[in-house]
Write an enzyme that holds these catalytic residues in place. Sequence first.
Site: not given
Length: 289
Positions: A59, A124
């Site tokens: 990630a 994000y």
Amino acid sequence: MKILITGANGQVGQALVNKLQGNAELLAVTREQLDITNEAKVQTQVQAFLPDVIINAAAYTAVDKAEQEQELAHQINAAGPEFLAKAAESINAALLHISTDYVFAGDKQGSYSELDKTNPQGAYGASKLAGEKAVAACCQKHIILRTAWVFHENGANFVKTMLRLGKERDSLGIVGDQFGGPTYAGDIAEALIQIAQHITSGQPTSYGIYHFAGMPHVSWFEFASAIFDAAVKHQVIDKKPQLNAISTAEFPTPAKRPANSKLNCEKIQREFGITPSNWRNALERIEDY
């Protein structure tokens, strides 16, 4: 059980490798070994190894930098998971994908369930939500595990930052109006392994979104206080610094943080018998940080 782990050098990735080595046929890859944003390489790797389960621990997690690097965040957090999902579907493998509390606005009273409306407030969170949607759309056998406030002996995290600052300063201002559940990465790894074992044992599995985070819920200020109490107890630092609770407004950041990151973990307990992470227990190993 054949498991492919991506993001093997991250907090959860390292915890997974530590727990699975010797207990499964394992292929653990770092970003250098497998760039999940390269669809052809993902397909080639998956077809070559033929895992039963893919655990995506890769990630982009730099919440503030994501505001300037939106395309990169989207590639890693949305396109990459989509490619993994398509590859998993092509061989009938299950995909276990880690997501985040940042998919929510953080303005709810009480804890967030899997059914609550998503509304990310920054780049994000938006990239992670896009990843969730791609995984759900492209792979039938998927588990999306939302978690929050992750910490571990390895990697950069709040616990390590507090320990460093506690050695450098006599007093610290810590945000006191954001609430959530600190989650030990080792417990996230354990939860993912339990789910993988459930799937590969052939038991009926309710695929979809699950929440897994720490209890009890606390503010960052309360978490910091517990960190320093444990650090003094285990002689990691000499004395606890003076802690002052400050507001989010007093600590501005490029990306907006959810005021409420409390995740309701009843569903994962009901379906898999997995209990919330006990972050206080994890702090008892604070000398390892």
